[in-house]
Design a protein around this motif. Sequence first.
Motif, PDB file in Angstrom:
ATOM      1  N   ILE A  51       5.747  12.559   3.290  1.00 55.72           N
ATOM      2  CA  ILE A  51       5.805  11.419   2.374  1.00 55.72           C
ATOM      3  C   ILE A  51       4.949  10.269   2.893  1.00 55.72           C
ATOM      4  O   ILE A  51       4.387   9.515   2.103  1.00 55.72           O
ATOM      5  CB  ILE A  51       7.253  10.978   2.062  1.00 55.72           C
ATOM      6  N   ALA A  52       4.797  10.156   4.224  1.00 50.84           N
ATOM      7  CA  ALA A  52       3.899   9.132   4.782  1.00 50.84           C
ATOM      8  C   ALA A  52       2.460   9.419   4.351  1.00 50.84           C
ATOM      9  O   ALA A  52       1.708   8.496   4.017  1.00 50.84           O
ATOM     10  CB  ALA A  52       4.013   9.083   6.298  1.00 50.84           C
ATOM     11  N   GLN A  53       2.092  10.698   4.353  1.00 53.06           N
ATOM     12  CA  GLN A  53       0.753  11.096   3.904  1.00 53.06           C
ATOM     13  C   GLN A  53       0.562  10.762   2.421  1.00 53.06           C
ATOM     14  O   GLN A  53      -0.461  10.204   2.026  1.00 53.06           O
ATOM     15  CB  GLN A  53       0.556  12.589   4.143  1.00 53.06           C
ATOM     16  N   LEU A  54       1.569  11.073   1.604  1.00 51.83           N
ATOM     17  CA  LEU A  54       1.496  10.767   0.173  1.00 51.83           C
ATOM     18  C   LEU A  54       1.458   9.255  -0.060  1.00 51.83           C
ATOM     19  O   LEU A  54       0.706   8.766  -0.909  1.00 51.83           O
ATOM     20  CB  LEU A  54       2.689  11.382  -0.561  1.00 51.83           C
ATOM     21  N   ASN A  55       2.256   8.527   0.689  1.00 54.43           N
ATOM     22  CA  ASN A  55       2.300   7.070   0.566  1.00 54.43           C
ATOM     23  C   ASN A  55       0.946   6.455   0.938  1.00 54.43           C
ATOM     24  O   ASN A  55       0.484   5.518   0.291  1.00 54.43           O
ATOM     25  CB  ASN A  55       3.420   6.509   1.445  1.00 54.43           C
ATOM     26  N   ALA A  56       0.307   6.998   1.958  1.00 58.46           N
ATOM     27  CA  ALA A  56      -1.020   6.522   2.360  1.00 58.46           C
ATOM     28  C   ALA A  56      -2.061   6.861   1.291  1.00 58.46           C
ATOM     29  O   ALA A  56      -2.865   6.010   0.907  1.00 58.46           O
ATOM     30  CB  ALA A  56      -1.419   7.135   3.697  1.00 58.46           C
ATOM     31  N   THR A  65       8.508   6.477   3.389  1.00 64.18           N
ATOM     32  CA  THR A  65       9.364   5.742   2.463  1.00 64.18           C
ATOM     33  C   THR A  65      10.410   6.731   1.961  1.00 64.18           C
ATOM     34  O   THR A  65      10.303   7.924   2.224  1.00 64.18           O
ATOM     35  CB  THR A  65       8.537   5.122   1.317  1.00 64.18           C
ATOM     36  N   ASN A  66      11.407   6.250   1.252  1.00 64.24           N
ATOM     37  CA  ASN A  66      12.477   7.156   0.840  1.00 64.24           C
ATOM     38  C   ASN A  66      12.092   8.027  -0.362  1.00 64.24           C
ATOM     39  O   ASN A  66      12.328   9.218  -0.371  1.00 64.24           O
ATOM     40  CB  ASN A  66      13.776   6.394   0.575  1.00 64.24           C
TER      41      ASN A  66
END
Length: 167
Positions: A51-56, A65-66
């Motif tokens: 999700i950090a990769q997607l958020n970036a 993020t949640n």
Amino acid sequence: MLVDLVIEEPRWEEIDLPALAERAAAAVLADQGLDPADFEISLLGCNDDRIAQLNADFRGKPRPTNVLSWPSEERAAEEDGGLPDPPEPFAPGMPEGLGDIAIAYETCVREAGEQGKSLRDHSLHLLVHGVLHLLGFDHIRDGDAALMEEIEVRVLARMGILNPYEE
């Protein structure tokens, strides 16, 4: 099936993410007067790294993020606190895709612990939140945030979950 689910993080199986997702999505759609049989949502049950990769990639924020949501169409209300444009069913027997949601295991576990909630209840809240985003609800403007929170609290109450915004 209302929710098309991909589970990359096997720990999501411990709380039966597929059943939670179906329940949350059906509850939100019913609350909004929409037939769940007419719509489909894609959900990714992932971990913090993913999700950090997607958020970036999508928000320029390289951190976990949640939950993240990608509506299939822009449905937001023009007026602050107004209702978004409701989605239209595609055709009988052919559900209309509302968009995609990703939910991160480690962040959800951490937040649930910090808030003294079960992972199951916290995940249901985040799934309700994500589905509302797919329907065009948001929380950037004050009126929109108040409306979205009101709907979340109402839907969660119907599922037997206490108001997540009360301490």
